[in-house]
Design an enzyme around this catalytic site. Structure first.
Site, short mmCIF file in Angstrom:
data_model
loop_
_atom_site.label_atom_id
_atom_site.label_comp_id
_atom_site.label_asym_id
_atom_site.label_seq_id
_atom_site.Cartn_x
_atom_site.Cartn_y
_atom_site.Cartn_z
CE LYS A 14 33.74 47.11 55.64
NZ LYS A 14 32.71 47.91 56.37
CG ASP A 132 31.32 46.71 51.94
OD1 ASP A 132 30.95 46.47 53.10
OD2 ASP A 132 31.08 47.79 51.36
#
Ligand code: SUD
Ligand code: ADP
Length: 271
Positions: A14, A132
């Protein structure tokens, strides 16, 4: 689960298209405001789950001290299954690309897929192992807040091309957060949703303006100067707390993806 199950997965990296900090919580964690986006740089995992006694074995092409997957298995405390994981790392580690968090989400999705855990177990375990990790259970494009556990999934963005640059060393997330000063909080030019709309409208100037990362204030000068040079021409920023950085470019090697984890194959093995 009667038989032995084998799954092949890709777990995507990401980038933070923008990343600001709102405040520091009394427990020491920081509240983030960020537009997360998965990209086509991915690790590969083979996961074999069988009836057993709670053993876990992880083989990886890279040496990883205390793999996050052990942390998940310890927290789960499952004594009825054995798992074997083969991990092929391609995502640089400690780079702000979420490689470990993505692997963790892939492991949770595999355990959910074969019925060892529920969807809610996966989310609770994700929150417990890393800030995350919850995002990767949703994947694609999301407005992320809280410690990283408040996820607002967004309609996938068009497949923009992106280049990723890794300086060859990692940055400790913990140290980076520790170096932040509260006077730097809330200085992003725009919030995640306004930047998201700029992408939808392909408004290049607004995208450049909104591409921001507070952690650029606490990285080495030579790394910052590379990012600043890219910013002259492209939307560019550090991702996460670093060390990797990106620029949005039509010649980019990677592209935006709509998933954080992709189960490519599943089969049941006799015996
Ligand atoms: C739930 C936890 C934390 O309470 O259990 P323990 O590690 O304490 O057992 C998990 O580790 C969870 O992992 P976490 O520490 O979030 O790992 P990362 O997401 O990599 O964060 C590393 C460090 O960066 C800082 N950090 C991270 C995210 C955030 N929103 N604010 C922060 O201040 C914290 O110091 C955190 O410890
Ligand atoms: N499966 C894993 N893949 C990558 N890193 C892992 C993994 N398990 C534990 N780690 C540890 O987590 C740290 C952060 O890794 P990673 O998630 O790739 O970076 P970042 O959090 O900066 O995006 C690594 O430096 C490594 O020590």
């Amino acid at each position: 689960m009667g038989k032995t199950c084998r799954l092949l997965l890709r777990t995507y990296a990401k980038v933070n298209l923008c990343l600001d900090i709102i405040r520091k919580r009394s427990n020491g964690y920081h509240e983030i405001s960020s537009l997360f986006q998965n990209i086509s740089l991915a690790d590969k995992m083979e996961i074999i789950i069988s009836n057993g006694d709670g053993n876990i074995q992880i083989d990886s092409n890279m040496h990883i001290e205390d793999n996050i997957l052990y942390k998940i298995w310890r927290l789960l405390g499952d004594k009825d299954h054995d798992v074997k994981v083969r991990l092929e790392k391609k995502i640089p580690m400690g780079a702000g690309l979420g490689g470990g968090s993505s692997n963790a989400a892939g492991f949770l999705k595999a355990l959910e897929y074969v019925g060892v855990i529920t969807k809610d177990d996966a989310y609770q375990l994700a929150k417990a192992v890393g800030s995350d990790v919850p995002f990767f259970l949703y994947g694609g494009t999301a407005n992320v807040a809280g410690r990283g556990e408040i996820i607002e999934p967004l309609e996938p963005l068009p497949s923009f091309k992106i280049d990723i640059f890794y300086p060859g060393y990692s940055i400790s997330t913990k140290e980076a957060y520790g170096n932040l000063r509260s006077e730097w909080f809330n200085l992003a030019p725009m919030g995640p949703l306004e930047l998201y709309r700029a992408y939808l409208e392909n408004d290049c100037e607004k995208i450049k303006k909104g591409t921001y990362n507070i952690f650029e204030r606490v990285i080495p000068n030579d790394l910052l100067s590379k990012i600043e040079k890219l910013k002259l021409e492209f939307p560019a920023a550090l991702t996460g707390s670093g060390s990797a950085y990106f620029c949005i470019s039509s010649n980019g090697k990677y592209h935006f993806t709509q998933k954080g984890v992709e189960i490519d194959a599943f089969d049941e093995i006799e015996g």
